[in-house]
Design an enzyme around this catalytic site. Structure first.
Site: not given
Ligand code: ATP
Ligand code: LTN
Length: 336
Positions: A116, A198, A201
């Site tokens: 992140k 992966k 969203k």
């Protein structure tokens, strides 16, 4: 004879974007299958979502939509405690206390933090760093026995167990040590555009993810365009054929078929046929849930009622743990 007490299950998702079939197959659907066996608590993890900058008006809607989607997916809010993390003050309080029992060395190892921070290099905030402590607090407040999550969250479960064991080692048995639960299939659904990543969203490329609210045509189109390889053989081989293997995984998780049977079903048929079948299967799985969602989302009175009742239940339950923790660490008692 008194009914045997059920074990406790805890899980939740962030309200950071529209849910994908990765969230569904990796998490939500497992919640459904475990639902009867456990006493369940499911959070809309809106405090965690703040680690990434949110547009306030959209965020408010999205969090409420996520709540409605839990219900549409089949979780009955009268039987399961579904609630908003930010409505229950015990989370933030335990999180502070546990941050004093967590080492920076442990947090430095977290791969989600590294991922992140590279994605949001302009906003590497302290919340992103202490994210796992808040997650540990969510789980430990409810004395959870089992926590169903996708594989990407296993490291956070490990640190939760370490924090709990450390705390119990000092103060006695305060926390239940939780076990992770990952389903065998669907535990890691990959991006349709880059099958080594992966499905997420918050991916900017909307063709990379199939959203739970995508209509049937969009779903078929996304599968048709999914990145595969050039040898046109439907064979499971994650290393050499990651794109096709991901589609096989999705198809097998959706239809409940074995990987070997899927390979057999499409032997000698091209990718076109196969992609069409995956698209159809996923669209059929999602349509009933979409219809239920539309109904629930419209019923403001119903939603408000279950939200209020479940927020209260979550507070009551979690506050028992928080009071015990405060006493153990030596904080003075409140005088009421
Ligand atoms: P973000 O893109 O904001 O990081 P996300 O899509 O990764 O979000 P989370 O809110 O972090 O979703 O995860 C919710 C749950 O869904 C977790 O249990 C997570 O492990 C699971 N999950 C998320 N993505 C996948 C995936 N691609 N395959 C399987 N499970 C997944
Ligand atoms: N970090 C989780 C969401 C989450 C969670 C939890 C999951 C926050 N607190 C407690 C299980 C239990 C994620 O899926 N990204």
């Amino acid at each position: 004879m008194a009914e045997e007490k059920k074990k406790i299950l805890y899980s939740g998702m962030q309200a950071t974007g529209d849910l994908t079939i990765g969230n569904y197959l990796g998490a939500l659907r497992n919640w459904m299958t475990l639902n009867e066996e456990y006493e369940c608590f499911f959070g809309v993890m809106d405090l965690h979502s703040l680690t990434v900058r949110q547009n306030p008006a959209e965020f408010r809607q999205r969090a409420r939509n996520l709540f409605a989607l839990y219900v549409a997916a089949g979780l009955d809010p009268e039987k399961n405690c579904i609630y908003f993390q930010s409505h229950v003050s015990t989370h933030a309080q335990l999180s502070w206390i546990l941050s004093c029992y967590t080492y920076m060395g442990e947090l430095n190892r977290m791969t989600q933090f590294k991922d992140k921070s590279s994605k949001h290099a302009d906003n590497i905030n302290a919340g992103l760093y202490t994210y796992p402590v808040l997650m540990a607090s969510d789980i430990l407040l409810f004395q959870a026995d089992v926590v169903p999550v996708g594989k990407d969250q296993l490291q956070h479960l490990e640190i939760t167990r370490d924090i709990a064991q450390r705390f119990n080692g000092i103060y006695g048995d305060v926390f239940t040590i939780p076990e992770p639960y990952t389903g065998k299939i669907g535990a890691r659904v990959m991006s349709l555009q880059d099958p080594t990543k992966k499905m997420s969203k918050s991916d900017e490329n909307t063709n990379a993810s199939v959203y739970l609210m995508d209509d049937a045509d969009t779903i078929r189109r996304k599968f048709k365009r999914a990145v595969t390889d050039s040898d046109a053989e439907v064979r499971y081989d994650v290393v050499n054929k990651p794109g096709v293997s991901n589609l096989i995984d999705i198809y097998s998780a959706t239809c409940g078929k074995d990987i070997k049977d899927v390979e057999k079903e499409f032997e000698g048929r091209g990718y076109g046929d196969f992609k069409m079948a995956v698209g159809d299967a996923v669209a059929n799985m999602l349509t009933p849930m979409q219809e239920r969602y539309e109904e629930i989302r419209k019923d403001k009175e119903y939603l408000d009622r279950v939200i209020r009742a479940n927020d209260e239940k979550a507070f009551y339950f979690s506050n028992k743990t928080l009071r015990k923790v405060k006493k153990k660490v030596g904080l003075t008692e409140e005088i009421r």
